[in-house]
Design a protein around this motif. Structure first.
Motif, short mmCIF file in Angstrom:
data_model
loop_
_atom_site.label_atom_id
_atom_site.label_comp_id
_atom_site.label_asym_id
_atom_site.label_seq_id
_atom_site.Cartn_x
_atom_site.Cartn_y
_atom_site.Cartn_z
N ALA A 203 109.23 4.17 94.02
CA ALA A 203 108.63 5.51 93.82
C ALA A 203 108.38 6.23 95.14
O ALA A 203 108.56 7.45 95.23
N LEU A 204 108.02 5.50 96.17
CA LEU A 204 107.75 6.14 97.46
C LEU A 204 108.98 6.83 98.01
O LEU A 204 108.89 7.91 98.60
N LEU A 205 110.12 6.23 97.78
CA LEU A 205 111.37 6.82 98.29
C LEU A 205 111.77 8.05 97.50
O LEU A 205 112.48 8.92 98.02
N GLY A 206 111.31 8.15 96.26
CA GLY A 206 111.75 9.24 95.39
C GLY A 206 110.83 10.45 95.38
O GLY A 206 110.93 11.29 94.48
N LEU A 207 109.95 10.57 96.36
CA LEU A 207 108.95 11.64 96.30
C LEU A 207 109.53 13.05 96.37
O LEU A 207 108.98 13.97 95.77
N ASN A 208 110.62 13.22 97.07
CA ASN A 208 111.25 14.56 97.08
C ASN A 208 111.70 14.94 95.67
O ASN A 208 111.60 16.10 95.27
N THR A 209 112.21 13.96 94.95
CA THR A 209 112.66 14.22 93.58
C THR A 209 111.48 14.59 92.70
O THR A 209 111.55 15.50 91.88
N ASP A 210 110.38 13.88 92.89
CA ASP A 210 109.17 14.17 92.13
C ASP A 210 108.75 15.62 92.35
O ASP A 210 108.47 16.36 91.40
N LEU A 211 108.73 16.06 93.61
CA LEU A 211 108.30 17.42 93.92
C LEU A 211 109.29 18.45 93.35
O LEU A 211 108.88 19.47 92.79
N ARG A 212 110.57 18.14 93.50
CA ARG A 212 111.59 19.07 92.98
C ARG A 212 111.44 19.22 91.47
O ARG A 212 111.59 20.31 90.92
N ASP B 89 105.50 0.79 92.50
CA ASP B 89 106.08 1.59 91.42
C ASP B 89 107.54 1.95 91.70
O ASP B 89 108.00 1.88 92.83
N SER B 90 108.21 2.34 90.63
CA SER B 90 109.58 2.83 90.81
C SER B 90 109.74 4.14 90.05
O SER B 90 108.89 4.50 89.24
N SER B 91 110.81 4.86 90.36
CA SER B 91 111.07 6.10 89.63
C SER B 91 112.58 6.32 89.55
O SER B 91 113.35 5.71 90.29
N MET B 92 112.97 7.19 88.63
CA MET B 92 114.39 7.53 88.48
C MET B 92 114.67 8.79 89.29
O MET B 92 113.93 9.77 89.19
N VAL B 93 115.72 8.75 90.07
CA VAL B 93 116.10 9.96 90.82
C VAL B 93 117.54 10.35 90.46
O VAL B 93 118.34 9.52 90.06
N ASP B 94 117.83 11.63 90.64
CA ASP B 94 119.19 12.12 90.40
C ASP B 94 120.12 11.48 91.42
O ASP B 94 119.76 11.30 92.58
N ALA B 95 121.30 11.15 90.97
CA ALA B 95 122.24 10.46 91.87
C ALA B 95 123.65 10.56 91.32
O ALA B 95 123.86 10.86 90.14
N LEU B 96 124.60 10.29 92.19
CA LEU B 96 125.97 10.08 91.74
C LEU B 96 126.10 8.60 91.42
O LEU B 96 125.86 7.76 92.27
#
Ligand SMILES: [Fe+2]
Ligand SMILES: [Fe+2]
Length: 472
Positions: free
Chosen positions: A351-360, A332-339
Motif C-alpha cells: 500500500a505504501l508504494l501505491g499512494l500516488n494511485t490512491d490520491l489519483r 497493507d497492500s493495494s491494487m494499482v493500475d498497470a500493464l
C-alpha cells in the motif's frame, strides 16, 4: 500570534514577520523581483482597478475583504492558518508525536523538494493565463481571472515564505529559481508537464481551473497533513482560496454547456459550430485533454519516494484522519493500475508504494461531480448527449500507460491507429481555431459573449452587471 494582517506592513502577514528582521529583509529583497515577474509575466491586460477579494484574516469570522483595487497597489501577503498547539503527527512512523515547528535535518532535502514542486506550479499557471484578459467574455469573467491570478501569486508567496524562513541559503536560491523558470520555456521550463501547456482560450481556462486546479487541491490536501506544521498551516489556508478557482472552472464549463444546449434546442441540431457556440464534441475533446494531462500530475502508479514521504510524515493521504486503518500501512497492500502482460489491468503492490494511485483515485471520483452536473444540464434540456471522463489509460505520458495508446473507452491501440484516430478525441487545429475564433472580448458592463451563458450569481452578492473591472 496575530490572525489579522497588518496592511501598513510592506509585506502583510500573520506570522509576526516584524519579530524576525533577517527574514523580513530577505523577503523584502525578493519582493521587487516578484513584482517585476508579475509585471512582465503576469496578466497582460492593463486595468485601472479590479474588484478583488484580499485575504485579511485566516479565522472563522471571515477572512476576505472585497473592493476595487488598482493592480499596482495589490498587496500579496503571507497567511498561515492558526496554529493548533496540540496537533500531532497523524500518520507514518512518527504518528502520535508532536508536530514539528522546525525542519528535521534528515528530512530537509525532501521537504524542500516538495515545497519547490508545489511552489513552481503557482506562478506557472499565471504565466499560462497571461493573455486571456484580452478575450474575456465578460467583466465578471475578467474579474475572476484576475482573482485566480493574484491568488496563485499569493500561493507563490506562501511557498517562498517557507523556503526563506526554514531552508536557509538554499531555500533563498530556490525562491529565486521559482521566478527564473517560466512556463513553456525551452531553457528553463516549469517542473511539471501540464504547467508548460498554453492556456490560449477561455474553454481551456475553465477546463484548467476545473481539472488542473483540482489536482492542486489534492496535492495541497496531502501537504496539509504534513508533520512539518508551518507547511500544513500554509496549505490549509491555500485550500480555502483554491476552492474559488475550482468554482470558476465548474461554473465556467456549466455556462458553456448551458449556452451550447440552448442553441442545440433552439435550432434542433447538434451541428452548432455555425451558430457561434462551441459544439459538444469539442467540449468533450477539451475535457479529454485537460483531464488526461492532469492525471499525469499525480506521477507514477507506484513510487518509493512517496512511500518514504509518507513513512517520514512529510506528505499524508487525502482525508488522512477519515481513513480506517493504522495510518502506517506497513502491512497493507493495494491494487494499482498497470500493464499486465502488455494489457491494461491492475496489479497488487504494498500500500505504501501505491499512494500516488490512491490520491489519483480520490481525484477521479471528485472529477465525476463536474461531469454529472454538466450532464444534468443536457438531460434537463431533453438532449440525449452526455459528457464523460475518458479511460485512465487515455493520452497518458506519465506512469504505467505512458508507453501505450488507448481510446477514451480504454481499448488499447497501435501507434498507427492512435495517430489516425486521436483527432476524434483530442482538440485538433480546426477545433482550436474555431474556439479561438469565438474569443472576442466583451469588456462592456452587463454584456456577455454569445458562446457562454451568464453566471447565475455575481461575486460577493453583486449583480452580473456590476462594474467588476475598470479598464484603462
Ligand atoms: Fe494555487
Ligand atoms: Fe489555483
Amino acid at each position: 500570534m496575530t490572525t489579522t494582517a497588518d496592511y501598513t506592513e510592506k509585506i502583510p502577514n500573520n506570522v509576526d514577520l516584524r519579530e524576525d528582521r533577517r527574514l523580513q529583509r530577505a523577503l523584502e529583497s525578493w519582493q521587487p523581483n516578484f513584482l517585476n515577474w508579475w509585471q512582465t509575466m503576469g496578466p497582460m491586460l492593463p486595468t485601472q482597478d479590479v474588484y478583488l477579494r484580499t485575504a485579511v484574516n485566516v479565522g472563522r469570522e471571515g477572512w476576505a475583504h472585497f473592493g476595487h483595487v488598482p493592480m499596482k497597489d495589490y498587496r500579496w501577503g503571507i497567511f498561515l492558518a492558526e496554529r493548533d498547539p496540540d496537533r500531532r503527527v497523524g500518520f507514518g512512523q512518527h504518528r502520535g508525536e508532536p508536530v514539528w515547528d522546525k525542519v528535521p535535518g534528515e528530512y530537509r532535502a525532501d521537504l524542500q523538494r516538495l515545497i519547490v514542486i508545489q511552489g513552481d506550479t503557482e506562478p506557472a499557471s499565471v504565466e499560462q493565463q497571461r493573455n486571456l484578459g484580452a478575450t474575456a467574455p465578460s467583466l465578471y469573467d475578467l474579474r475572476n481571472l484576475f482573482q485566480v491570478n493574484v491568488e496563485e501569486g499569493r500561493h507563490l508567496w506562501a511557498m517562498v515564505y517557507l523556503l526563506h524562513a526554514y531552508f536557509g541559503r538554499e531555500g533563498r536560491e530556490e525562491a529565486a529559481e521559482l521566478l527564473h523558470r517560466s512556463s513553456g520555456s525551452v531553457e528553463s521550463p516549469r517542473i511539471l508537464g501540464a504547467f508548460n501547456e498554453q492556456t490560449l482560450d477561455w474553454l481551456s481556462f475553465y477546463m484548467f481551473t476545473y481539472f488542473t486546479d483540482r489536482d492542486g487541491k489534492y496535492q495541497l490536501g496531502t501537504l496539509k497533513e504534513s508533520a512539518f506544521d508551518p507547511l500544513s498551516r500554509t496549505c490549509e489556508f491555500m485550500l480555502k482560496e483554491e476552492a474559488h478557482h475550482m468554482f470558476v472552472g465548474t461554473t465556467g464549463v456549466d455556462r458553456v454547456v448551458e449556452r451550447t444546449t440552448q442553441v442545440m434546442v433552439e435550432n434542433d441540431t447538434d451541428d452548432v459550430a455555425g451558430y457561434g457556440v462551441i459544439p459538444l464534441p469539442v467540449v468533450q475533446k477539451y475535457l479529454n485533454f485537460h483531464y488526461s494531462v492532469s492525471l499525469d500530475l499525480f506521477g507514477g502508479e507506484t513510487s518509493t519516494n512517496v512511500a518514504n514521504y509518507y513513512t517520514a510524515g512529510l506528505k499524508g493521504r487525502w482525508s488522512e484522519d477519515r481513513r480506517h486503518d493504522n495510518h502506517k500501512l506497513t502491512d497493507d497492500s493495494s491494487m494499482v493500475d498497470a500493464l499486465v502482460d502488455g494489457q491494461i489491468g491492475q496489479t497488487e503492490v504494498p500500500a505504501l508504494l501505491g499512494l500516488n494511485t490512491d490520491l489519483r483515485r480520490q481525484y477521479i471520483n471528485d472529477c465525476r461531480g463536474g461531469v454529472n452536473r454538466w450532464n444534468k444540464i443536457l438531460a434537463d434540456a431533453g438532449l440525449p448527449q452526455r459528457l464523460k471522463l475518458p479511460h485512465i489509460a487515455f493520452n497518458r505520458r506519465v506512469g504505467a500507460f505512458a508507453g501505450i495508446e488507448a481510446s477514451p473507452e480504454g481499448e488499447k491501440l497501435s501507434a498507427e491507429e492512435w495517430s489516425q484516430r486521436k483527432g476524434q478525441w483530442l482538440p485538433t487545429e480546426v477545433d482550436k481555431t474555431h474556439v479561438r475564433s469565438l474569443m472576442w472580448p466583451v469588456h462592456e458592463r452587463g454584456k456577455i459573449a454569445a458562446w457562454i451563458a451568464p453566471p447565475r450569481n455575481g461575486i460577493n452578492g453583486k449583480p452580473f452587471d456590476y462594474d467588476y473591472v475598470h479598464l484603462l
